[in-house]
Design an enzyme around this catalytic site. Sequence first.
Site, PDB file in Angstrom:
ATOM      1  N   SER A 111       8.447   9.562  -2.085  1.00 12.47           N
ATOM      2  CA  SER A 111       7.754  10.536  -2.912  1.00 12.47           C
ATOM      3  C   SER A 111       8.463  11.889  -2.820  1.00 12.47           C
ATOM      4  O   SER A 111       9.658  11.977  -3.098  1.00 12.47           O
ATOM      5  CB  SER A 111       6.287  10.618  -2.486  1.00 12.47           C
ATOM      6  OG  SER A 111       5.514  11.274  -3.458  1.00 12.47           O
ATOM      7  N   HIS A 137       1.666   3.834  -6.226  1.00 12.73           N
ATOM      8  CA  HIS A 137       2.608   4.726  -5.551  1.00 12.73           C
ATOM      9  C   HIS A 137       2.495   4.638  -4.033  1.00 12.73           C
ATOM     10  O   HIS A 137       3.496   4.691  -3.329  1.00 12.73           O
ATOM     11  CB  HIS A 137       2.356   6.165  -6.022  1.00 12.73           C
ATOM     12  CG  HIS A 137       3.263   7.173  -5.390  1.00 12.73           C
ATOM     13  ND1 HIS A 137       4.626   7.185  -5.602  1.00 12.73           N
ATOM     14  CD2 HIS A 137       3.010   8.205  -4.542  1.00 12.73           C
ATOM     15  CE1 HIS A 137       5.174   8.193  -4.926  1.00 12.73           C
ATOM     16  NE2 HIS A 137       4.219   8.816  -4.275  1.00 12.73           N
ATOM     17  N   ASP A 138       1.294   4.521  -3.522  1.00 13.97           N
ATOM     18  CA  ASP A 138       1.074   4.498  -2.073  1.00 13.97           C
ATOM     19  C   ASP A 138       1.629   3.254  -1.397  1.00 13.97           C
ATOM     20  O   ASP A 138       1.545   3.135  -0.173  1.00 13.97           O
ATOM     21  CB  ASP A 138      -0.422   4.615  -1.756  1.00 13.97           C
ATOM     22  CG  ASP A 138      -0.825   6.045  -1.431  1.00 13.97           C
ATOM     23  OD1 ASP A 138       0.053   6.927  -1.445  1.00 13.97           O
ATOM     24  OD2 ASP A 138      -2.024   6.273  -1.159  1.00 13.97           O
ATOM     25  N   ARG A 158      -7.420  17.180  -4.046  1.00 14.25           N
ATOM     26  CA  ARG A 158      -7.028  15.948  -3.368  1.00 14.25           C
ATOM     27  C   ARG A 158      -7.541  14.723  -4.115  1.00 14.25           C
ATOM     28  O   ARG A 158      -6.831  13.715  -4.253  1.00 14.25           O
ATOM     29  CB  ARG A 158      -7.570  15.957  -1.940  1.00 14.25           C
ATOM     30  CG  ARG A 158      -7.382  14.675  -1.163  1.00 14.25           C
ATOM     31  CD  ARG A 158      -5.918  14.320  -0.987  1.00 14.25           C
ATOM     32  NE  ARG A 158      -5.742  13.223  -0.043  1.00 14.25           N
ATOM     33  CZ  ARG A 158      -4.586  12.645   0.223  1.00 14.25           C
ATOM     34  NH1 ARG A 158      -3.490  13.074  -0.370  1.00 14.25           N
ATOM     35  NH2 ARG A 158      -4.509  11.671   1.098  1.00 14.25           N
ATOM     36  N   ASP A 170       3.771   1.645  -9.747  1.00 10.51           N
ATOM     37  CA  ASP A 170       3.758   3.078  -9.480  1.00 10.51           C
ATOM     38  C   ASP A 170       3.862   3.830 -10.803  1.00 10.51           C
ATOM     39  O   ASP A 170       4.900   3.842 -11.443  1.00 10.51           O
ATOM     40  CB  ASP A 170       4.933   3.433  -8.558  1.00 10.51           C
ATOM     41  CG  ASP A 170       4.961   4.899  -8.151  1.00 10.51           C
ATOM     42  OD1 ASP A 170       4.135   5.687  -8.661  1.00 10.51           O
ATOM     43  OD2 ASP A 170       5.818   5.255  -7.316  1.00 10.51           O
TER      44      ASP A 170
END
Length: 371
Positions: free
Chosen positions: A145, A344-345, A215, A311
């Site tokens: 990232s 993405h994680d 967040r 992602d």
Amino acid sequence: MNTDLQTLRLDQGLVLDSGAVLAPLDIGYQTWGRLNNAKSNAILICHALTGDQFVASPNPVTGQAAWWDNLVGPGKNIDTHRYFVICSNVLGGCMGTSGPSSKNPDGQVYGLSFPVITIADMVRAQAALVDHLGIERLFSVIGGSMGGMQVLEWIATRPERVCAAMPIATAARHSAQNIAFHEVGRQAVMADPDWHGGNYLKVGAKPTKGLAVARMAAHITYLSDAALHRKFGRRLQNRDEVAFGFDADFQIESYLRYQGSRFVDRFDANSYLYITRAMDYFDLAAGYNGRLSEAFQAFKGRACVVSFSSDWHYPPADSRHITRAMIGAGVEVSAFEVETDKGHDAFLLDEPEFHDAMAGFLAASAADQGL
């Protein structure tokens, strides 16, 4: 493993892209393993937006587990019995490295008087740390990232100092969509009445509600629709029917609220503004006449570019763009797209194909360097 807080102070500071001089400068960092006699076994790990230097050791400040404990440690992919591993808190952060919550030379909290920073400035600070450790050339620089952006900056601006580079789930510039999500987050922070124009620490307040919303919005981009559906679907939270109100009826709502409330306990709101802005400014090709391949012309090491199929934050197309540019520059590069629905994680999670790709790349690179 070393779990003590380590800090390097640079009294002379750094000259930043903005022209500002940040002095003195503190860099919070951690190391694991031992540097060999030739000083050729060092791996620098670059963390993502909300990460920190505690990549393998539990965070002694928050008590939370290390964020890459599944990959870094004795006998693991990034083997601390074999490699000397370094990870520093990024410039602008809030875990030991100078940032907006730090005190200026007059003893006052910087707040918004802290200079605006860039990804290149973060790498300048890392390079100063590597110099301090007496390392001329890193065996590898690895990051996902925002950490991947730092990896790209390293090989573009300091190509002779890196043998092997692994940018993961990243991009060579921030997209309009990502800038837009970041702006929503920043506006949420700044709309919180407890932000006080960035001077909240001076008045004993914290914009926790705004930062929590920021967040929550960002966390959505780290997941995929398939992962959200599998984990939560439309299941209700501790109830059999909707409450016809605005409490957290759905599990996904409760999950996001939990992520937001948990985040504000460990992260500074102004750091969030500064670091997201640094990511938005990142456009590696801009410094090379708009030609990304020119950014990699001087890099003579090897690279492995990793992406994840689901992602949508930094989609595989971004990685393919990086790979094509490296090929055009004559870089020895391999590309690996992991099929996964974790979004993405995925680079932080248990993804055996990704782990195997990393292990193979490091093994081949180590053999090439005689490690």
